[in-house]
Enzyme design. Structure first.
Site, short mmCIF file in Angstrom:
data_model
loop_
_atom_site.label_atom_id
_atom_site.label_comp_id
_atom_site.label_asym_id
_atom_site.label_seq_id
_atom_site.Cartn_x
_atom_site.Cartn_y
_atom_site.Cartn_z
N ILE A 77 45.96 -22.48 -10.44
CA ILE A 77 46.76 -21.63 -11.30
C ILE A 77 47.87 -20.99 -10.47
O ILE A 77 47.61 -20.38 -9.43
CB ILE A 77 45.92 -20.51 -11.95
CG1 ILE A 77 44.67 -21.10 -12.61
CG2 ILE A 77 46.76 -19.73 -12.96
CD1 ILE A 77 44.94 -22.10 -13.68
N GLY A 133 47.45 -21.29 -22.35
CA GLY A 133 47.93 -21.59 -21.01
C GLY A 133 46.78 -21.54 -20.02
O GLY A 133 45.64 -21.85 -20.36
N GLU A 134 47.11 -21.15 -18.78
CA GLU A 134 46.11 -21.02 -17.71
C GLU A 134 45.50 -22.35 -17.29
O GLU A 134 44.58 -22.38 -16.48
CB GLU A 134 44.96 -20.09 -18.12
CG GLU A 134 45.33 -18.70 -18.54
CD GLU A 134 44.13 -17.86 -18.95
OE1 GLU A 134 42.98 -18.36 -18.87
OE2 GLU A 134 44.33 -16.70 -19.35
N GLY A 135 45.95 -23.47 -17.84
CA GLY A 135 45.28 -24.74 -17.59
C GLY A 135 44.05 -24.94 -18.44
O GLY A 135 43.27 -25.87 -18.20
#
Length: 338
Positions: free
Chosen positions: A71, A305-307
């Site tokens: 991240i 988001g954030e992966g």
């Protein structure tokens, strides 16, 4: 270890000269797939995924044992234009949350058995408001690309990159607009949930930024310098490093795909090692996936988001590889091949 790069042209050259997939491993994986105890094509897209993964890992019977989630966090001067429903301080606060294991991505990375790393990139110094000046000078862009490049563990066998950066759907929209054309409104969505008036303002900001810098944007790296952010550039650097290391990548949502688009617009084969983890709820993500030529593995309405979507999709790829490498062939199982 990868050789370092010292200039944007050096980065371009390394990306352009990256070796392709292992054709022999791909052929071997395809041959094995044809011998497994199932009707041809019965596992659908899982079969293609396993063959693709084996080709990039150089094995006809691969395993996923060491996934990595990274991240990157960055701040954006353009937030002063009122493009986000949240203040910039939230970026640093969420980094602390990541480091303490309290975010969604922590849970999903743990579930996937993935190592997770967090890199905060000069949060006290946001990149420039791209409606006033280029977002990053060349040295800043190089540093951000290098941060991503150096963050990839060469022993990893699968990579997910994610981001945290309040306001960063705005530069992502600007990047997509600059690289693929259309109208600013085509690429600008609600991000963290802005209202109609804020969406109109955000669309204006995207249009102004691209109008200001469009003439000097010749490829994806130019676009990153003019319109991007440190965390977006770092994601691009990490995806590029994985390309050279033959580490397959699962792309996350709209912002990650905007970073990936910058690589694609720099080298046509830059994303051959990548699949799309999911289609997010951000309105322009389907169109961006189409431009990348990627079909998402999941579509669950995520927009965090954030992966997070890509980390969840690790499970799908693990399932594909487990079936491919763990199943018996007809000969091994003593089953008649009809």
């Amino acid at each position: 270890m990868l050789p370092p790069f010292t200039s944007l042209d050096d980065f371009r050259n390394q990306l352009a000269q990256a070796k392709g997939v292992d054709a022999a491993a791909t052929a071997g994986a395809a041959a094995r797939n044809g011998q497994l105890t199932k009707p041809p094509g019965a596992l659908g897209r899982l079969e293609d995924l396993a063959i693709w993964y084996g080709g990039w890992r150089g094995s006809d019977r691969p395993e996923i044992a060491a996934p990595q989630v990274i991240i990157f966090a960055g701040n954006h001067g353009v937030t002063a234009q009122g493009v986000s429903a949240f203040p910039p301080e939230v970026t640093a606060q969420m980094v602390i949350n990541f480091e303490h294991g309290g975010a969604a991505i922590n849970q999903l990375a743990k579930l996937a058995g993935a190592r997770m790393d967090v890199h905060a990139l000069d949060l006290d110094t946001p990149v420039q408001d791209f409606t006033q000046a280029p977002a990053m000078r060349e040295a800043e862009l190089l540093a951000a690309l290098q941060a991503g490049w150096n963050a990839v563990d060469p022993t990893a066998d699968l990579l997910v990159v994610g981001e945290m950066g309040i306001g960063n759907t705005t530069p992502a929209a600007a990047l997509a607009f600059a690289l693929f054309g259309g109208d600013a409104a085509d690429w600008t969505g609600r991000g963290t949930g802005v209202d109609d008036a804020s969406l109109a303002n955000k669309t204006r900001v995207v249009a102004e930024g691209v109008a200001m810098h469009g003439a000097v944007i010749k490829d994806g790296l130019d676009a990153l310098a003019c319109l991007g952010g440190r965390e977006i550039a770092a994601m691009a650097g990490a995806i590029a490093a994985a390309r050279l290391l033959h580490i397959p990548v699962i792309l996350d949502g709209f912002i990650c795909c905007a970073a990936a688009a910058c690589l694609l617009r720099t080298s046509a084969t830059a994303l051959d090692h990548a699949v799309a983890g999911h289609q997010s709820a951000e309105s322009a993500h389907p169109a961006l996936l189409k431009e990348l030529g990627k079909e998402p593995l999941l579509s669950l309405g995520l927009r965090l988001g954030e992966g997070s979507g890509a980390a969840l999709a690790i499970q799908v790829l693990k399932g594909a590889v487990a079936c491919h490498s763990g199943m018996a062939t007809f000969a091994e199982a003593g089953v008649t091949d009809g």
